[in-house]
Write an enzyme that holds these catalytic residues in place. Structure first.
Site, PDB file in Angstrom:
ATOM      1  N   GLU A   1      61.270 102.112  86.255  1.00  0.00           N
ATOM      2  CA  GLU A   1      61.324 100.658  86.152  1.00  0.00           C
ATOM      3  C   GLU A   1      62.211 100.167  87.286  1.00  0.00           C
ATOM      4  O   GLU A   1      63.211 100.803  87.620  1.00  0.00           O
ATOM      5  CB  GLU A   1      61.901 100.196  84.820  1.00  0.00           C
ATOM      6  CG  GLU A   1      61.015 100.431  83.621  1.00  0.00           C
ATOM      7  CD  GLU A   1      61.618  99.833  82.357  1.00  0.00           C
ATOM      8  OE1 GLU A   1      61.179  98.736  81.960  1.00  0.00           O
ATOM      9  OE2 GLU A   1      62.532 100.465  81.790  1.00  0.00           O
TER      10      GLU A   1
ATOM     11  N   GLU B   1      59.241 105.969  73.390  1.00  0.00           N
ATOM     12  CA  GLU B   1      58.857 105.462  74.713  1.00  0.00           C
ATOM     13  C   GLU B   1      59.694 106.166  75.769  1.00  0.00           C
ATOM     14  O   GLU B   1      60.916 106.304  75.630  1.00  0.00           O
ATOM     15  CB  GLU B   1      59.084 103.951  74.780  1.00  0.00           C
ATOM     16  CG  GLU B   1      58.779 103.334  76.136  1.00  0.00           C
ATOM     17  CD  GLU B   1      59.002 101.824  76.154  1.00  0.00           C
ATOM     18  OE1 GLU B   1      58.768 101.176  75.107  1.00  0.00           O
ATOM     19  OE2 GLU B   1      59.429 101.304  77.198  1.00  0.00           O
TER      20      GLU B   1
END
Length: 359
Positions: A252, A247
């Site tokens: 974020e 990932e």
């Protein structure tokens, strides 16, 4: 979101190929007493033409294309080792297009075959590869997102591995394109047992890529508990599972710590509280658009905000980050990373001007 030295590499690959070629020769030469004896290829010549090469552009026009012309007496086929790929041809001609970007030198090994006998020659080419968009969504058509580019994860997903609070839908209330901008809106509402709704959209099964630059131009939502993201997930997640699939979190941010941008990588043994993470700041991230990007290669993954490099991860052949990945855009609420939701929260919108992937 938690869910879940060119030369050295070429040298290793070359040794492997030569071993394979030699093995083939050893295994195929010994046909019985009555087997016809094939003549070994001789006088192998290889010509490399860089497309668009001129005096002003000695390394080509940026297309990344070359034309290989191979000729050997007694040859019936050719094998070409190029850019960590093996190509087989019978015509003595091969057009190849390099990916990536910038000016690079690539070794080339050509072997001419007749049955199990072969002759090999090596050369190299220096070529300029212009950066170009290989996939994008500019969100210029009002309404629902383009279904040929995006699908959705819907439901609660048992908190999506993070104890998140939202129910993901594909309703227009939660996701739409308006005025050239994609808007993902999280809403406080009781919906099928959840306290909030939002959207998680992804290109799985529609587009994935290996290496290049992925970027989003976005304005982030405000409010305690908000958790927008732009990230990549390994194509093999359904078979390998997470975190073995890998990932790459490009963006974020959480409303409880505004203007702080997180970029992280998750892989086996480095999953939940991964040490492979860095932060930077994006001033006024909820009122202004910024560009969040990652440049990904076999050697490293570099993370940027507005083209300011803040984190370089050293990639290697032992990580999962050497396969195709797909794109995810989502807006979560609460959870292990999002934290407590402001009790006065009613709704917030994650605005995306575009998503682009370059070679």
């Amino acid at each position: 979101m938690k869910m879940i030295n060119l030369v050295n590499r070429a040298g290793v690959f070359t040794l492997i190929l030569l071993f394979v070629f030699q093995s083939c020769s050893s295994n195929n030469d010994g046909g019985g007493d009555d087997a016809p004896v094939s003549a070994a290829p001789t006088n192998l010549s290889v010509q490399v033409e860089v497309v668009g090469k001129t005096a002003e552009n000695p390394n080509g026009d940026g297309s990344g294309k070359i034309q290989l012309t191979m000729n050997a007496a007694n040859a019936t086929s050719y094998k070409v080792s190029i850019n960590n790929e093996l190509k087989e041809v019978t015509t003595g001609s091969l057009t190849y297009e390099f990916t990536g970007s910038g000016t690079q030198t690539f070794p080339i090994i050509v072997s001419a075959y007749n049955g199990g006998k072969f002759i090999s020659s090596s050369t190299s080419v220096t070529i300029y590869i212009a950066r170009k968009v290989i996939w994008s969504d500019e969100f210029n058509v009002d309404g629902a997102p383009d279904s040929s580019k995006w699908g959705y994860n819907t439901g609660t997903g048992n908190g999506w591995g993070n104890n998140e609070l939202q129910y993901y839908t594909n309703r227009s209330e939660n996701v739409k394109i308006e005025g050239g901008v994609l808007k993902i809106t999280a809403i406080k509402e009781n919906y099928l047992g959840s306290q909030y709704t939002s959207t998680r959209m992804l290109t799985k099964g529609k587009f994935s890529f290996k290496y290049g630059r992925a970027e989003v131009r976005a304005k982030l939502p405000a409010g305690g508990g908000t958790w927008p993201a732009f990230w990549l997930l390994g194509d093999n997640i359904d078979t390998a599972g997470w975190p073995a699939c890998g990932e790459i979190d490009i963006l974020e941010s959480v409303g409880n710590n505004p203007n702080v941008i997180h970029s992280s990588l998750h892989s086996p043994g480095r999953s939940g509280n991964t040490p492979d993470t860095k932060t930077t700041t994006a001033p006024n991230s909820t009122t202004e658009f910024h560009i969040y990007a990652a440049e990904w290669s076999a050697e490293n993954i570099k993370f940027y905000v507005d083209d300011n490099l803040f984190y370089t991860y050293k990639n290697s052949s032992t990580t999962p980050f050497n396969q195709k990945f797909f794109i995810i855009l989502n807006f979560a609420m609460g959870g292990n990373f999002g934290g407590a939701v402001d009790p006065n929260f009613t709704n917030a919108t994650y605005e995306v001007d575009y998503v682009r992937v370059y070679n």
